[in-house]
Scaffold this motif. Structure first.
Motif, PDB file in Angstrom:
ATOM      1  N   GLN A   1     -46.426 -11.270 -66.199  1.00 51.34           N
ATOM      2  CA  GLN A   1     -45.720 -12.528 -65.974  1.00 51.34           C
ATOM      3  C   GLN A   1     -44.544 -12.678 -66.929  1.00 51.34           C
ATOM      4  O   GLN A   1     -43.466 -13.130 -66.533  1.00 51.34           O
TER       5      GLN A   1
ATOM      6  N   LEU B   1     -41.722 -10.517 -65.772  1.00 46.11           N
ATOM      7  CA  LEU B   1     -41.090 -11.095 -64.589  1.00 46.11           C
ATOM      8  C   LEU B   1     -40.171 -12.246 -64.989  1.00 46.11           C
ATOM      9  O   LEU B   1     -39.016 -12.331 -64.529  1.00 46.11           O
TER      10      LEU B   1
ATOM     11  N   GLY C   1     -37.686  -7.434 -56.121  1.00 44.56           N
ATOM     12  CA  GLY C   1     -39.021  -7.780 -55.648  1.00 44.56           C
ATOM     13  C   GLY C   1     -39.312  -9.261 -55.653  1.00 44.56           C
ATOM     14  O   GLY C   1     -40.426  -9.677 -55.323  1.00 44.56           O
ATOM     15  N   TRP C   2     -38.308 -10.087 -55.955  1.00 40.79           N
ATOM     16  CA  TRP C   2     -38.541 -11.520 -56.112  1.00 40.79           C
ATOM     17  C   TRP C   2     -38.827 -12.230 -54.797  1.00 40.79           C
ATOM     18  O   TRP C   2     -39.466 -13.273 -54.785  1.00 40.79           O
TER      19      TRP C   2
ATOM     20  N   VAL D   1     -42.741 -11.853 -54.123  1.00 41.79           N
ATOM     21  CA  VAL D   1     -43.570 -11.844 -55.328  1.00 41.79           C
ATOM     22  C   VAL D   1     -44.988 -12.353 -55.065  1.00 41.79           C
ATOM     23  O   VAL D   1     -45.957 -11.860 -55.642  1.00 41.79           O
TER      24      VAL D   1
ATOM     25  N   GLU E   1     -46.203 -16.925 -60.217  1.00 44.85           N
ATOM     26  CA  GLU E   1     -45.083 -16.011 -60.478  1.00 44.85           C
ATOM     27  C   GLU E   1     -43.822 -16.447 -59.729  1.00 44.85           C
ATOM     28  O   GLU E   1     -42.708 -16.316 -60.246  1.00 44.85           O
ATOM     29  N   SER E   2     -43.990 -16.980 -58.515  1.00 41.76           N
ATOM     30  CA  SER E   2     -42.832 -17.539 -57.810  1.00 41.76           C
ATOM     31  C   SER E   2     -42.225 -18.681 -58.612  1.00 41.76           C
ATOM     32  O   SER E   2     -40.996 -18.826 -58.682  1.00 41.76           O
TER      33      SER E   2
ATOM     34  N   LEU F   1     -45.549  -7.960 -53.824  1.00 42.84           N
ATOM     35  CA  LEU F   1     -45.967  -7.570 -55.169  1.00 42.84           C
ATOM     36  C   LEU F   1     -47.408  -7.974 -55.467  1.00 42.84           C
ATOM     37  O   LEU F   1     -47.971  -7.534 -56.462  1.00 42.84           O
TER      38      LEU F   1
END
Length: 386
Positions: A9, A12, A51-52, A55, A70-71, A64
């Motif tokens: 995290q 990211l 990769g966003w 996610v 994570e978003s 992912l």
């Protein structure tokens, strides 16, 4: 809930932060808003390469394999940078919708298009009289004898529609305007016969459009899931998109507090920094408190998304009501503490304020969500008193 970020995290979040600081400066954003139509295909493809855009999509479906947390980490950094590309509305929202409502080859193909960033998909769900009620759908879809569907109706505030390669349209296949049953999802070509887009720019520079469909033909293979049974998946996707937009707004709030605190240190009056005045110190402290309240309700909503114990949508409403209230207060204070100049185009705090107003308008405004949350509190109180 564990508030400490895992190593993945943190990586990211750091990658999104570096991207905003290096590739999405405020000057770049202003130029894009003024001359680039508020959207860059190259930027959108970059989101896909990082990769966003997938996610929170399960790994089995090509994503992912993370979660809405994570978003939210990415959305928060995009809020700080005032990113114009509609990450939530054309990334998080359609991905969540397809993941929950589609299946098999259709699901895999649509998600691959979204995740790659090569195809932009906008969701047409909002209607003028809906006022935040997700089940309020007057656009109709009627099936012909050949199996195809004919769509008629009007959608409003379709963010990203003018650049979209495909539209996912929510239409009613049965029942009354606000019935829970009878909703369907249809993939529509924005260039098809009978499709009319009425484009405009939102207050913050984001491109959007109203959508008018007049006997638009949609083949049976372009129907997502089972016609008439889309509401459950739609509600879950809307909740996920609301929380992501609240995370974006938390980024706007935090950046406003930091910008204002720095301004108070450098702006001088009577030969001293205005930040040394006690009254202004109190105001910046109030802004910081509201920022913490917004973040706390965001954490609560993220937990509700993961638990999904029947109170998810109500907790999400509480989150939106608080973050909008905090966002308006903090950004308005930021503008005032910049001497009023903050509302001009040259100052970033004014853009954060305008973005707050746009987030308020999406998926029902603050009053709608506050009333929804209040009704649940009243119901719980009556249950305890019984």
């Amino acid at each position: 809930m564990n508030f400490d970020l895992s190593d993945e995290q943190q990586m990211l979040q750091d990658s999104a932060q570096r991207f905003v600081q290096k590739d999405y400066t405020f000057e770049h954003r202003r130029k894009l808003a003024a001359h680039g139509g508020g959207f860059s295909r190259d930027m959108w493809r970059a989101f896909g390469e990082m990769g966003w855009l997938g996610v929170a999509v399960p790994e089995a479906f090509g994503g992912l394999g993370f979660t809405p947390v994570e978003s939210a980490l990415i959305a928060e950094q995009f809020g700080r940078g005032l990113v114009l590309e509609p990450y939530v509305m054309c990334g998080v929202f359609p991905a969540a919708l397809v993941t929950r409502c589609a299946s098999g080859k259709q699901r895999d193909e649509l998600l691959a298009e979204i995740i790659s960033g090569e195809t932009l998909i906008a969701v047409a769900h909002s209607e003028r009289e809906a006022r935040g009620v997700v089940s309020h759908v007057s656009m109709t879809a009627k099936q012909a004898q050949d199996g195809a569907w004919r769509l008629d109706g009007h959608k409003t505030l379709v963010v990203g529609a003018t650049m979209a390669d495909r539209l996912i349209v929510v239409a009613r296949v049965a029942g009354g305007v606000r019935d829970a049953a009878g909703l369907g999802l249809f993939v529509v070509d924005p260039h098809a016969a009978g499709v009319t887009l009425e484009p405009y720019r939102l207050l913050d520079g984001t491109p959007a459009a109203d959508l008018v469909l007049a006997s638009v033909t949609v083949e049976a293979k372009a129907v997502i899931g089972t016609p008439g049974e889309a509401l459950k998946g739609l509600l879950a996707a809307v909740d996920e998109a609301i929380v992501a937009s609240c995370a974006e707004l938390v980024g706007d709030i935090d950046d406003t507090v930091e910008l204002t605190a720095e301004y108070l240190k450098t702006r001088k009056q009577f030969g001293v920094p205005i930040g040394s005045f006690q009254a202004l110190q109190h105001r910046i402290a109030d802004m910081a408190i509201d920022a913490m309240q917004a973040r706390a309700t965001l954490h609560r909503a993220l937990k509700a998304l993961s638990d999904d114990n029947g109170t998810r949508s109500v907790e999400v409403s509480g989150c939106k009501a608080q973050t909008i209230r905090s966002g308006k207060f903090v950004t308005q204070q930021g503008i005032q503490l910049h001497g009023g100049y903050g509302i001009t185009d040259e100052y970033k705090v004014g853009h954060h304020y305008r973005r707050t107003l746009i987030v308020d308008a999406l998926f029902g405004n603050m009053e709608y969500h506050l009333n929804r949350y209040a009704r649940q509190i009243q119901a719980d109180a009556r249950a305890l008193a019984a």
